[in-house]
Design a protein around this motif. Structure first.
Motif, mmCIF file in Angstrom:
data_model
loop_
_atom_site.group_PDB
_atom_site.id
_atom_site.type_symbol
_atom_site.label_atom_id
_atom_site.label_comp_id
_atom_site.label_asym_id
_atom_site.label_seq_id
_atom_site.Cartn_x
_atom_site.Cartn_y
_atom_site.Cartn_z
ATOM 1 N N PRO A 174 0.808 -1.226 0.000
ATOM 2 C CA PRO A 174 0.000 0.000 0.000
ATOM 3 C C PRO A 174 0.839 1.274 0.000
ATOM 4 O O PRO A 174 1.965 1.293 0.501
ATOM 5 C CB PRO A 174 -0.796 -0.095 1.315
ATOM 6 C CG PRO A 174 -0.784 -1.534 1.682
ATOM 7 C CD PRO A 174 0.505 -2.085 1.168
ATOM 8 N N SER A 175 0.269 2.311 -0.572
ATOM 9 C CA SER A 175 0.924 3.622 -0.599
ATOM 10 C C SER A 175 -0.113 4.684 -0.924
ATOM 11 O O SER A 175 -1.023 4.442 -1.720
ATOM 12 C CB SER A 175 2.007 3.635 -1.686
ATOM 13 O OG SER A 175 2.459 4.953 -1.935
ATOM 14 N N THR A 176 0.032 5.840 -0.328
ATOM 15 C CA THR A 176 -0.734 7.017 -0.784
ATOM 16 C C THR A 176 0.232 8.014 -1.422
ATOM 17 O O THR A 176 0.150 8.322 -2.610
ATOM 18 C CB THR A 176 -1.482 7.672 0.406
ATOM 19 O OG1 THR A 176 -2.450 6.745 0.889
ATOM 20 C CG2 THR A 176 -2.197 8.956 -0.038
ATOM 21 N N THR A 213 3.699 8.064 -2.053
ATOM 22 C CA THR A 213 4.753 7.739 -3.018
ATOM 23 C C THR A 213 4.145 7.461 -4.390
ATOM 24 O O THR A 213 4.588 8.013 -5.405
ATOM 25 C CB THR A 213 5.577 6.531 -2.523
ATOM 26 O OG1 THR A 213 5.955 6.779 -1.183
ATOM 27 C CG2 THR A 213 6.808 6.324 -3.367
ATOM 28 N N HIS A 234 14.274 3.515 1.212
ATOM 29 C CA HIS A 234 13.225 4.303 0.546
ATOM 30 C C HIS A 234 13.883 5.584 0.010
ATOM 31 O O HIS A 234 13.689 6.669 0.552
ATOM 32 C CB HIS A 234 12.121 4.627 1.555
ATOM 33 C CG HIS A 234 10.840 5.132 0.970
ATOM 34 N ND1 HIS A 234 10.710 5.570 -0.336
ATOM 35 C CD2 HIS A 234 9.610 5.282 1.532
ATOM 36 C CE1 HIS A 234 9.459 5.966 -0.546
ATOM 37 N NE2 HIS A 234 8.771 5.795 0.573
ATOM 38 N N GLN A 250 11.881 8.892 -0.736
ATOM 39 C CA GLN A 250 11.437 9.635 0.446
ATOM 40 C C GLN A 250 12.593 10.505 0.942
ATOM 41 O O GLN A 250 12.393 11.654 1.350
ATOM 42 C CB GLN A 250 10.973 8.676 1.551
ATOM 43 C CG GLN A 250 10.541 9.394 2.831
ATOM 44 C CD GLN A 250 9.339 10.311 2.627
ATOM 45 O OE1 GLN A 250 8.355 9.912 2.023
ATOM 46 N NE2 GLN A 250 9.420 11.550 3.124
ATOM 47 N N LEU A 254 5.312 10.242 7.024
ATOM 48 C CA LEU A 254 3.890 9.907 6.941
ATOM 49 C C LEU A 254 3.731 8.541 6.250
ATOM 50 O O LEU A 254 4.614 8.148 5.507
ATOM 51 C CB LEU A 254 3.081 10.999 6.242
ATOM 52 C CG LEU A 254 3.198 12.417 6.848
ATOM 53 C CD1 LEU A 254 2.314 13.381 6.053
ATOM 54 C CD2 LEU A 254 2.791 12.435 8.321
ATOM 55 N N PRO A 255 2.686 7.776 6.436
ATOM 56 C CA PRO A 255 1.510 8.140 7.206
ATOM 57 C C PRO A 255 1.776 8.181 8.707
ATOM 58 O O PRO A 255 2.620 7.456 9.217
ATOM 59 C CB PRO A 255 0.525 7.011 6.879
ATOM 60 C CG PRO A 255 1.386 5.834 6.554
ATOM 61 C CD PRO A 255 2.592 6.401 5.889
HETATM 62 N N1 CP Z 1 6.113 8.187 2.972
HETATM 63 C C1 CP Z 1 5.524 7.176 2.284
HETATM 64 O O1 CP Z 1 6.197 6.304 1.729
HETATM 65 O O2 CP Z 1 4.161 7.225 2.266
HETATM 66 P P1 CP Z 1 3.238 6.173 1.505
HETATM 67 O O3 CP Z 1 3.427 4.844 2.180
HETATM 68 O O4 CP Z 1 1.847 6.724 1.639
HETATM 69 O O5 CP Z 1 3.701 6.113 0.081
#
Ligand code: CP
Length: 304
Positions: free
Chosen positions: A48-50, A52, A129, A132, A263-264
């Motif tokens: 899951p990701s929002t 990235t 990551h 990020q 985040l999240p």
């Molecule tokens: N910071 C980050 O990787 O957020 P997501 O998991 O929402 O992509």
């Protein structure tokens, strides 16, 4: 053809160049609006990701390119047993560049060894990551005006927190950086990263006491306890609220402290801090898009 799997693959000059490009995109977005016209980005997200995924997609659209991909492994042929290597070979036939997130450490590296287009590691398990970190670096640069000569506190899940691992790898190359590693015993920074700090003579302190070290921090990087990496729910529940940053806990903090969080967020920063001028975490979200735009231009070798 070049991929980005680990932040250390970028030299300090290249990081400066990416930051200059991101600053220029912020100032002159129209200049870049058609830079990737006709190019396609594939976002392959097995986790899951929002931020990235959507920032990669927004980045490619704002460069005039287009996007294809999937946001969960169950909607790809991975669910039928296809390997990462075969997925990478296949997607190379459809896209000019790939951003991949995967729960297994090293999966984006495997993809990059099999793809015929650049692969960007968008987060691999509890490992790294790097994009990020690009967002974090632009935030630090715009807030502090420099890299180096500051004390950085990293707080929370330092064991599984891949953003922490990549950020330390990037910041340790600048002079005058001191790390304060704040975590419960069970979630300490992995030994291999501490060994590299020791070997390179980079000062660091390990502690469980956030309030005790608060007055010395120039940057505080809060992180979430990574529920998805725990083997049992009991341990997660015991550790999840180890650190909750509240306005009271900032009483002894510097006036120019910068508070970051990839985040999240779950509980670890009270929403009462969101309006504090020192809170930078939603700026990080926005800057992540600009740094991903700069990275896509670099890896596709597009000159604007
Ligand atoms: N910071 C980050 O990787 O957020 P997501 O998991 O929402 O992509």
């Amino acid at each position: 053809m070049r991929s980005l799997i680990d932040i250390s693959e970028l030299t300090l000059d290249e990081l400066d160049e990416l930051i200059r490009t991101a600053d220029d995109i912020i100032e002159n977005p129209q200049k870049y609006a058609h830079a990737c016209s006709g190019k396609k980005l594939a976002t392959l997200f097995f986790e899951p990701s929002t931020r990235t995924r959507l920032s990669f997609e927004a980045a490619m659209y704002e460069l005039g390119g287009s996007v294809l991909g999937f946001s969960e492994s169950q909607s790809s042929s991975a669910a039928k047993g296809e390997s990462v290597a075969d997925t990478a070979k296949t997607v190379s036939c459809y896209a000019d560049i790939i951003a991949m997130r995967h729960p297994k450490e090293g999966a984006p590296l495997v993809a990059s060894l099999n793809a015929s287009v650049p692969v960007i590691n968008a987060g691999d398990g509890g490992h790294n990551h790097p994009t990020q970190t690009l967002a974090d670096l632009l935030t630090i640069h715009r807030e502090k005006g420099r890299f180096g000569d500051f004390t950085v506190g990293l707080c929370g899940d330092l064991k599984f927190g891949r953003t922490v691992h990549s950020l330390i790898t990037a910041l340790k190359r600048y002079s005058g950086v001191e790390f304060v590693l704040i975590s419960p015993n069970e979630l300490k920074l992995p030994d291999y990263i501490k060994e590299s700090l020791k070997k390179e003579g980079i000062p660091f302190l390990e502690t469980g006491d956030l309030e005790g070290v608060m007055p010395k921090l120039d940057i505080l990087y809060m992180t979430r306890v990574q529920r998805e990496r725990f083997f049992n729910e009991e341990d997660y529940l015991r550790l999840k609220d180890s650190y909750i940053l509240t306005p009271e806990k900032l009483a002894n903090a510097k006036n120019d402290l910068s508070i970051l969080h990839p985040l999240p967020r779950v509980n670890e920063i009270s929403v009462a801090i969101d309006d504090d001028p020192r809170a930078c975490y939603f700026k990080q979200v926005l800057y992540g898009k600009y740094m991903r735009m700069a990275l896509i231009l670099k890896l596709l070798e597009v000159n604007v």
